[in-house]
Design an enzyme around this catalytic site. Structure first.
Site, PDB file in Angstrom:
ATOM      1  N   SER A   7      25.576  24.646  45.397  1.00  0.00           N
ATOM      2  CA  SER A   7      25.115  23.571  46.281  1.00  0.00           C
ATOM      3  C   SER A   7      26.145  22.460  46.309  1.00  0.00           C
ATOM      4  CB  SER A   7      23.775  23.018  45.803  1.00  0.00           C
ATOM      5  OG  SER A   7      23.559  21.763  46.418  1.00  0.00           O
ATOM      6  N   HIS A  32      25.806  26.597  49.804  1.00  0.00           N
ATOM      7  CA  HIS A  32      24.443  26.088  50.039  1.00  0.00           C
ATOM      8  C   HIS A  32      24.571  24.609  50.422  1.00  0.00           C
ATOM      9  CE1 HIS A  32      20.036  26.003  49.481  1.00  0.00           C
ATOM     10  NE2 HIS A  32      20.218  24.788  48.962  1.00  0.00           N
ATOM     11  N   ASP A  34      22.737  21.148  51.604  1.00  0.00           N
ATOM     12  CA  ASP A  34      21.440  20.475  51.535  1.00  0.00           C
ATOM     13  C   ASP A  34      21.388  19.270  52.469  1.00  0.00           C
ATOM     14  OD1 ASP A  34      19.934  21.918  49.454  1.00  0.00           O
ATOM     15  OD2 ASP A  34      21.615  21.338  48.167  1.00  0.00           O
ATOM     16  N   MET A  36      19.200  16.261  54.041  1.00  0.00           N
ATOM     17  CA  MET A  36      18.012  15.444  53.719  1.00  0.00           C
ATOM     18  C   MET A  36      17.931  14.261  54.666  1.00  0.00           C
ATOM     19  SD  MET A  36      18.514  15.275  49.630  1.00  0.00           S
ATOM     20  CE  MET A  36      18.739  16.771  48.652  1.00  0.00           C
ATOM     21  N   HIS A  65      20.103  24.347  54.182  1.00  0.00           N
ATOM     22  CA  HIS A  65      18.732  24.064  53.724  1.00  0.00           C
ATOM     23  C   HIS A  65      18.303  22.726  54.312  1.00  0.00           C
ATOM     24  CE1 HIS A  65      16.053  23.149  49.916  1.00  0.00           C
ATOM     25  NE2 HIS A  65      15.339  23.280  51.019  1.00  0.00           N
ATOM     26  N   MET A  67      15.938  19.867  54.624  1.00  0.00           N
ATOM     27  CA  MET A  67      14.810  19.139  54.045  1.00  0.00           C
ATOM     28  C   MET A  67      14.523  17.968  54.975  1.00  0.00           C
ATOM     29  SD  MET A  67      16.057  19.437  50.122  1.00  0.00           S
ATOM     30  CE  MET A  67      17.690  19.905  50.634  1.00  0.00           C
ATOM     31  N   MET A 136      11.409  26.540  45.873  1.00  0.00           N
ATOM     32  CA  MET A 136      11.917  25.330  45.216  1.00  0.00           C
ATOM     33  C   MET A 136      11.444  25.320  43.766  1.00  0.00           C
ATOM     34  SD  MET A 136      13.784  23.885  47.434  1.00  0.00           S
ATOM     35  CE  MET A 136      14.248  22.585  46.295  1.00  0.00           C
ATOM     36  N   ASP A 174      16.004  27.576  44.033  1.00  0.00           N
ATOM     37  CA  ASP A 174      16.768  26.352  44.281  1.00  0.00           C
ATOM     38  C   ASP A 174      16.273  25.208  43.395  1.00  0.00           C
ATOM     39  OD1 ASP A 174      18.392  24.428  45.313  1.00  0.00           O
ATOM     40  OD2 ASP A 174      17.489  24.399  47.320  1.00  0.00           O
TER      41      ASP A 174
HETATM   42  C1  DX5 Z   1      17.383  19.867  45.846  1.00  0.00           C
HETATM   43  C2  DX5 Z   1      18.370  20.728  46.587  1.00  0.00           C
HETATM   44  C3  DX5 Z   1      19.109  21.642  45.702  1.00  0.00           C
HETATM   45  C4  DX5 Z   1      19.958  20.932  44.679  1.00  0.00           C
HETATM   46  C5  DX5 Z   1      20.188  21.849  43.524  1.00  0.00           C
HETATM   47  O1  DX5 Z   1      16.627  19.152  46.729  1.00  0.00           O
HETATM   48  O2  DX5 Z   1      17.708  21.533  47.545  1.00  0.00           O
HETATM   49  O3  DX5 Z   1      19.882  22.582  46.418  1.00  0.00           O
HETATM   50  O4  DX5 Z   1      21.168  20.473  45.187  1.00  0.00           O
HETATM   51  O5  DX5 Z   1      20.867  21.134  42.550  1.00  0.00           O
HETATM   52  P1  DX5 Z   1      20.775  21.518  41.002  1.00  0.00           P
HETATM   53  O6  DX5 Z   1      21.262  22.919  40.875  1.00  0.00           O
HETATM   54  O7  DX5 Z   1      21.666  20.510  40.359  1.00  0.00           O
HETATM   55  O8  DX5 Z   1      19.316  21.386  40.605  1.00  0.00           O
HETATM   56 ZN    ZN Z   2      18.814  23.289  48.470  1.00  0.00          ZN
END
Ligand code: DX5
Ligand code: ZN
Length: 216
Positions: A7, A32, A34, A36, A65, A67, A136, A174
């Protein structure tokens, strides 16, 4: 063999190109990414413009991903940015089936993510329509959180659902994946391991990715 998806949320954004070059050399399978929005989750990361710049630095599979609320407004922009897969959250979609069809119509893979409180059975009626379930194992919003142990039984339940329904969906885990817990996560039935802090905060990310890749 498992799919390793570092990620980029935990990467050094002042040195993004360097981190991408490291990933390109590594045994990582996917990127990956993320996204947000500060509404669905209590944090803001980056949008299509940064995803496009990251995707332009790699030939690897880009797993986006989302969110975010109202993902239907943005999926086309993320596809154009280079996403090979777009995952939306079940909890963010009033019309999940429609959202899945919209992503499929773009000609890319589609995933559905579920938060730690969402039962696996809620996926039953769409499991044959999707390529990936993102379970998750932390509450979404931040990297570096601890793995929620109940995820292990959810992985086993999901594996059973996938078998019963003859689905080809992959199981992605994840949040909070480490070199210590990766083996039991895989044993429970996971296919894809996302790892942020474990990779990017380690002394030797290349070696850490290789170690994750060879855990069985
Ligand atoms: C959390 C993200 C993850 C996160 C994982 O909201 O969706 O992808 O970056 O990070 P680690 O592996 O550090 O928990
Ligand atoms: Zn993620």
């Amino acid at each position: 063999m498992s799919i390793i998806a570092p990620s980029l949320l935990s990467a050094d954004f002042t040195q993004l190109q360097k981190d991408c070059e490291m990933l390109n050399k590594s045994e990582a399978d996917w990127y990956h990414l993320d996204v947000m929005d500060g509404k669905f989750v209590p944090n803001i990361s980056f949008g299509p413009m940064i995803v496009q710049q990251i995707c332009s630095l790699t030939k690897k599979y880009c797993d986006v991903h989302l969110m975010i609320e109202e993902p239907e407004k943005y999926v086309e922009a993320f596809k154009n940015a280079g996403a090979h897969n777009i995952t939306v959250h079940l909890e963010a979609c009033k019309h999940l089936h429609r959202n899945i069809q919209q992503i499929k119509a773009l000609g890319i893979h589609v995933g559905v993510a579920v938060n730690p409180h969402t039962p696996v059975e809620t996926l039953s009626d769409i499991i044959n329509d999707i390529d990936l379930v993102c379970l998750m194992s932390v509450n979404p919003g931040f990297g570096g959180q601890a793995f929620i142990p109940n995820t292990l039984s959810k992985i086993r339940q999901l594996r059973q659902l996938i078998q019963t329904k003859n689905s080809e969906a992959k199981i992605e885990i994840d949040g909070g994946v480490t070199l210590e817990n990766a083996a039991e996560i895989l044993k429970a039935g996971a296919d894809v391991l996302v790892a942020g802090n474990t990779v990017f905060k380690s002394a030797n990310p290349l070696q850490t990715i290789s170690e994750l890749k060879h855990i069985s």
